[in-house]
Write a protein that holds these residues in place. Sequence first.
Motif, PDB file in Angstrom:
ATOM      1  N   PRO A   1      44.053  43.336  37.523  1.00 49.49           N
ATOM      2  CA  PRO A   1      43.360  44.718  38.806  1.00 49.49           C
ATOM      3  C   PRO A   1      44.078  45.845  38.151  1.00 49.49           C
ATOM      4  CG  PRO A   1      45.000  42.447  39.802  1.00 49.49           C
ATOM      5  CD  PRO A   1      44.304  42.204  38.001  1.00 49.49           C
ATOM      6  N   ARG A   2      44.654  45.816  37.183  1.00 52.34           N
ATOM      7  CA  ARG A   2      45.248  47.041  36.464  1.00 52.34           C
ATOM      8  C   ARG A   2      43.935  47.305  35.688  1.00 52.34           C
ATOM      9  NH1 ARG A   2      47.048  48.558  32.028  1.00 52.34           N
ATOM     10  NH2 ARG A   2      49.022  49.621  31.485  1.00 52.34           N
ATOM     11  N   ASP A   3      43.360  46.333  34.809  1.00 52.02           N
ATOM     12  CA  ASP A   3      41.992  47.334  33.951  1.00 52.02           C
ATOM     13  C   ASP A   3      40.982  47.926  35.063  1.00 52.02           C
ATOM     14  OD1 ASP A   3      40.018  47.655  32.436  1.00 52.02           O
ATOM     15  OD2 ASP A   3      39.551  45.385  31.941  1.00 52.02           O
ATOM     16  N   ALA A   4      41.075  46.910  36.093  1.00 48.15           N
ATOM     17  CA  ALA A   4      40.254  47.505  37.727  1.00 48.15           C
ATOM     18  C   ALA A   4      40.170  49.077  37.272  1.00 48.15           C
ATOM     19  CB  ALA A   4      39.919  46.521  38.409  1.00 48.15           C
ATOM     20  N   LYS A   5      41.358  48.953  37.393  1.00 49.59           N
ATOM     21  CA  LYS A   5      42.058  50.394  38.784  1.00 49.59           C
ATOM     22  C   LYS A   5      41.607  51.747  37.913  1.00 49.59           C
ATOM     23  CE  LYS A   5      45.901  52.345  40.694  1.00 49.59           C
ATOM     24  NZ  LYS A   5      47.418  51.992  41.617  1.00 49.59           N
ATOM     25  N   ILE A   6      42.518  51.164  36.489  1.00 51.73           N
ATOM     26  CA  ILE A   6      42.092  51.623  35.226  1.00 51.73           C
ATOM     27  C   ILE A   6      41.026  52.871  34.553  1.00 51.73           C
ATOM     28  CG2 ILE A   6      43.179  52.650  32.953  1.00 51.73           C
ATOM     29  CD1 ILE A   6      45.777  50.995  32.999  1.00 51.73           C
ATOM     30  N   ASN A   7      40.267  51.443  33.997  1.00 53.42           N
ATOM     31  CA  ASN A   7      39.134  52.100  34.001  1.00 53.42           C
ATOM     32  C   ASN A   7      37.624  51.242  34.639  1.00 53.42           C
ATOM     33  OD1 ASN A   7      39.783  51.694  31.491  1.00 53.42           O
ATOM     34  ND2 ASN A   7      40.671  49.801  30.678  1.00 53.42           N
ATOM     35  N   PHE A   8      37.820  50.930  36.428  1.00 59.12           N
ATOM     36  CA  PHE A   8      36.310  50.473  36.918  1.00 59.12           C
ATOM     37  C   PHE A   8      36.617  50.748  38.041  1.00 59.12           C
ATOM     38  CE2 PHE A   8      36.346  47.632  32.766  1.00 59.12           C
ATOM     39  CZ  PHE A   8      34.472  47.992  32.936  1.00 59.12           C
ATOM     40  N   GLN A   9      37.298  52.802  38.099  1.00 55.47           N
ATOM     41  CA  GLN A   9      37.675  53.351  39.277  1.00 55.47           C
ATOM     42  C   GLN A   9      36.757  52.934  40.889  1.00 55.47           C
ATOM     43  OE1 GLN A   9      40.011  57.075  38.710  1.00 55.47           O
ATOM     44  NE2 GLN A   9      40.820  56.298  37.197  1.00 55.47           N
ATOM     45  N   PHE A  10      35.914  52.634  40.220  1.00 56.31           N
ATOM     46  CA  PHE A  10      35.101  53.242  41.462  1.00 56.31           C
ATOM     47  C   PHE A  10      34.432  51.530  41.710  1.00 56.31           C
ATOM     48  CE2 PHE A  10      34.474  57.288  39.479  1.00 56.31           C
ATOM     49  CZ  PHE A  10      34.831  57.761  40.812  1.00 56.31           C
ATOM     50  N   SER A  11      34.856  50.613  41.047  1.00 57.22           N
ATOM     51  CA  SER A  11      34.859  49.028  41.618  1.00 57.22           C
ATOM     52  C   SER A  11      35.086  48.635  42.690  1.00 57.22           C
ATOM     53  CB  SER A  11      34.672  48.058  40.142  1.00 57.22           C
ATOM     54  OG  SER A  11      36.428  48.413  40.231  1.00 57.22           O
ATOM     55  N   LEU A  12      34.074  47.441  42.896  1.00 56.05           N
ATOM     56  CA  LEU A  12      35.264  46.983  44.565  1.00 56.05           C
ATOM     57  C   LEU A  12      36.267  46.304  44.403  1.00 56.05           C
ATOM     58  CD1 LEU A  12      32.000  44.977  45.767  1.00 56.05           C
ATOM     59  CD2 LEU A  12      32.711  47.857  46.460  1.00 56.05           C
ATOM     60  N   ARG A  13      37.066  45.822  42.820  1.00 58.65           N
ATOM     61  CA  ARG A  13      37.781  45.322  43.307  1.00 58.65           C
ATOM     62  C   ARG A  13      38.968  46.335  43.078  1.00 58.65           C
ATOM     63  NH1 ARG A  13      36.358  40.949  39.361  1.00 58.65           N
ATOM     64  NH2 ARG A  13      35.952  38.261  40.667  1.00 58.65           N
ATOM     65  N   ALA A  14      38.770  47.359  42.760  1.00 53.69           N
ATOM     66  CA  ALA A  14      39.897  48.690  41.954  1.00 53.69           C
ATOM     67  C   ALA A  14      39.804  49.085  43.826  1.00 53.69           C
ATOM     68  CB  ALA A  14      39.186  49.471  41.870  1.00 53.69           C
ATOM     69  N   SER A  15      38.239  49.379  44.176  1.00 52.00           N
ATOM     70  CA  SER A  15      39.029  50.504  45.807  1.00 52.00           C
ATOM     71  C   SER A  15      39.312  49.336  47.131  1.00 52.00           C
ATOM     72  CB  SER A  15      37.231  50.774  46.005  1.00 52.00           C
ATOM     73  OG  SER A  15      36.344  50.885  45.350  1.00 52.00           O
ATOM     74  N   PHE A  16      38.879  47.929  46.342  1.00 54.51           N
ATOM     75  CA  PHE A  16      39.559  47.218  47.378  1.00 54.51           C
ATOM     76  C   PHE A  16      40.609  45.676  46.909  1.00 54.51           C
ATOM     77  CE2 PHE A  16      35.639  48.329  49.090  1.00 54.51           C
ATOM     78  CZ  PHE A  16      35.625  49.441  50.011  1.00 54.51           C
ATOM     79  N   PRO A  17      41.469  46.208  46.504  1.00 49.69           N
ATOM     80  CA  PRO A  17      42.783  45.641  45.320  1.00 49.69           C
ATOM     81  C   PRO A  17      42.997  44.543  46.561  1.00 49.69           C
ATOM     82  CG  PRO A  17      44.046  47.258  46.218  1.00 49.69           C
ATOM     83  CD  PRO A  17      42.658  48.192  46.855  1.00 49.69           C
ATOM     84  N   SER A  18      43.393  43.645  45.751  1.00 46.36           N
ATOM     85  CA  SER A  18      44.413  42.712  46.893  1.00 46.36           C
ATOM     86  C   SER A  18      45.492  42.642  46.689  1.00 46.36           C
ATOM     87  CB  SER A  18      44.176  40.729  45.620  1.00 46.36           C
ATOM     88  OG  SER A  18      45.041  39.883  46.228  1.00 46.36           O
TER      89      SER A  18
END
Length: 376
Positions: free
Chosen positions: A188-205
């Motif tokens: 989740p941290r990698d998705a939020k920082i480096n892939f801000q527009f990914s689904l995991r970053a847009s809809f975090p668990s």
Amino acid sequence: GSHQWKSDIQYLQTVPMIAVLVRAINAFSITKELLNGNLRSKHGQDSTFIMSETPEHAYKLASLLFFEKELYSDEIMRPKQLHLPPPRTHVNSIISKEGRHHLSDLPERLVYQSEGILKSMLAPPRLLSSILVTSQVQHFGKIFKRIEQEEFTVVGLRITRDSDALVFCVQAENAIYKLLQLVGPKDPRDAKINFQFSLRASFPSTSSTDNFYVSETYADSVLDIKKYFPEGLCCANTLDLQAEGIAHSYVDPLPLTASQRSYTSRPDIRKPLLQNVCVVFPPDLLRFAKHIRLSPASKLITLIQSCQFEVINAKLLRIQTNQIPSFRKLFKVHYELSQTFVNRPCLVIVFQKRKCSVVFYANFKRVFEYKTTRRP
């Protein structure tokens, strides 16, 4: 070639030269950046080169300089090979033990063989399918829009009854790798920082569990499709679907008014106050608009969910001709409109809300009447 090649060709005629054929994702832009930047910065103008800038030029140069048997691919240098199917081509003959070509005795038998690199450069794009599973059913419309914006086509859709998870089967060129990029990394941290527009970053668990599952390899995608969509997909047949034994043009085998069709909802203390409404999105509403790659259906689903409607079931299917009379009687649609549903993918969604029928028709009846009566 272009006129700018003239001076380079005259120079190359006077010295030995080397011809290289490379293959990669975004090969034209990567190779041009490499040659114009790194090579000339180190060797100056002495590093004269000719590079093809379009697929047509690449094929003409490759066929001019190489024979088919002189070309081979290095599988070790293709890390994304796991996201692609094996090379296949449909032929009308098979090779016997003696090496002779003869027609197959069984016309329905499929025969496949490896394809040369020059022939593969002329082949059309291969549409692949992949699976996305998410527990974020409350964001169904938004996820649907993101999938369409990334130029995927939804060819299968359902909600699993065991875990209430939303399952998409999407189709596109290089679909497995593109879907992995859209979903983002599992961290989740990698998705939020480096892939801000990914689904995991847009809809975090909100818990330790992952909200998304995606097929990571081509082999996984085949197994996942057969697991979640054993009846088949709503799309045209392709060589890879045929080779993997995956059915296409899925038609719901049960009539629309079948008494055996049932749905078991989750227990809820408010259940006596809740109502359901079934919405059938016509095939024309699943088509992309000309100016933007978004279908009216994805916009309407997002709009409905913004009014606190809960999606409790969804399915993408085709309606048979013999089901049209029951369909017309059930939904009270005229003959011309009902014919637009025949053998074309349509999306069926069941929404739930307190006083659902009254609220839905008060807010969306005019919208659906306008959308379904418009001519495409």
